[in-house]
Design a protein around this motif. Sequence first.
Motif, PDB file in Angstrom:
ATOM      1  N   GLY A  33      58.162 -26.495  -1.807  1.00 56.76           N
ATOM      2  CA  GLY A  33      58.916 -25.174  -2.121  1.00 56.76           C
ATOM      3  C   GLY A  33      60.470 -25.148  -1.505  1.00 56.76           C
ATOM      4  N   LEU A  34      61.152 -26.541  -1.183  1.00 52.31           N
ATOM      5  CA  LEU A  34      62.352 -26.624  -0.572  1.00 52.31           C
ATOM      6  C   LEU A  34      63.522 -27.142  -1.571  1.00 52.31           C
ATOM      7  N   PRO A  35      64.644 -26.872  -1.397  1.00 55.23           N
ATOM      8  CA  PRO A  35      65.784 -27.664  -2.245  1.00 55.23           C
ATOM      9  C   PRO A  35      66.180 -28.800  -1.544  1.00 55.23           C
ATOM     10  N   LEU A  36      65.339 -29.707  -1.188  1.00 57.07           N
ATOM     11  CA  LEU A  36      65.766 -31.058  -0.597  1.00 57.07           C
ATOM     12  C   LEU A  36      66.784 -31.922  -1.571  1.00 57.07           C
ATOM     13  N   GLY A  37      67.975 -32.263  -0.795  1.00 61.18           N
ATOM     14  CA  GLY A  37      68.767 -32.965  -1.446  1.00 61.18           C
ATOM     15  C   GLY A  37      69.931 -31.940  -1.979  1.00 61.18           C
ATOM     16  N   GLN A  38      69.910 -30.613  -1.775  1.00 60.92           N
ATOM     17  CA  GLN A  38      70.727 -29.769  -2.307  1.00 60.92           C
ATOM     18  C   GLN A  38      71.555 -29.165  -1.112  1.00 60.92           C
ATOM     19  N   VAL A  40      72.804 -26.205   0.823  1.00 64.20           N
ATOM     20  CA  VAL A  40      72.177 -24.745   0.899  1.00 64.20           C
ATOM     21  C   VAL A  40      72.566 -24.386   2.356  1.00 64.20           C
ATOM     22  N   GLU A  41      72.206 -23.077   2.472  1.00 69.62           N
ATOM     23  CA  GLU A  41      72.297 -22.181   3.910  1.00 69.62           C
ATOM     24  C   GLU A  41      71.057 -22.076   4.302  1.00 69.62           C
ATOM     25  N   GLY A  54      74.926 -27.060   4.568  1.00 71.91           N
ATOM     26  CA  GLY A  54      74.961 -28.363   4.365  1.00 71.91           C
ATOM     27  C   GLY A  54      73.981 -28.963   3.261  1.00 71.91           C
ATOM     28  N   ILE A  55      73.874 -30.088   3.189  1.00 77.49           N
ATOM     29  CA  ILE A  55      72.940 -30.966   2.448  1.00 77.49           C
ATOM     30  C   ILE A  55      71.536 -31.083   3.036  1.00 77.49           C
ATOM     31  N   ALA A  77      73.697 -32.161   8.332  1.00 76.92           N
ATOM     32  CA  ALA A  77      74.764 -32.510   9.326  1.00 76.92           C
ATOM     33  C   ALA A  77      74.524 -32.820  10.834  1.00 76.92           C
ATOM     34  N   GLY A  78      73.504 -33.549  10.973  1.00 71.78           N
ATOM     35  CA  GLY A  78      72.990 -34.254  12.390  1.00 71.78           C
ATOM     36  C   GLY A  78      71.869 -33.059  12.981  1.00 71.78           C
ATOM     37  N   LEU A  79      71.869 -31.758  12.520  1.00 72.11           N
ATOM     38  CA  LEU A  79      71.102 -30.852  13.134  1.00 72.11           C
ATOM     39  C   LEU A  79      69.547 -30.983  12.772  1.00 72.11           C
TER      40      LEU A  79
END
Length: 92
Positions: A33-38, A40-41, A54-55, A77-79
């Motif tokens: 249930g996650l928007p992987l590849g999109q 998001v905040e 970020g993505i 973004a690296g996090l």
Amino acid sequence: MSEQQISLELDVGYQTAPAVVPELRDEIAATWGLPLGQRVEICFRGGERSAVTGILELLRAPNYPWEPRQSLQLGIAGLIFSSREIDRWTII
């Protein structure tokens, strides 16, 4: 370039390969249930971090057979963070 020199091509940008192919990523996204590849905040639980934008990337594929209670290693973004650290998300 002389015979004794080699090119290390250090000026070429480095990109990591995706953890999973897009079709598999989309199946994992639906299962968890996650928007992987999109884009998001993500707002995090607790007070260490508030939010990041970020993505949303899947950094490591989960074990199969998939268990939605298993924590996913994600990144923006690296996090790097765990799916368990997410309080809520919004697609931007």
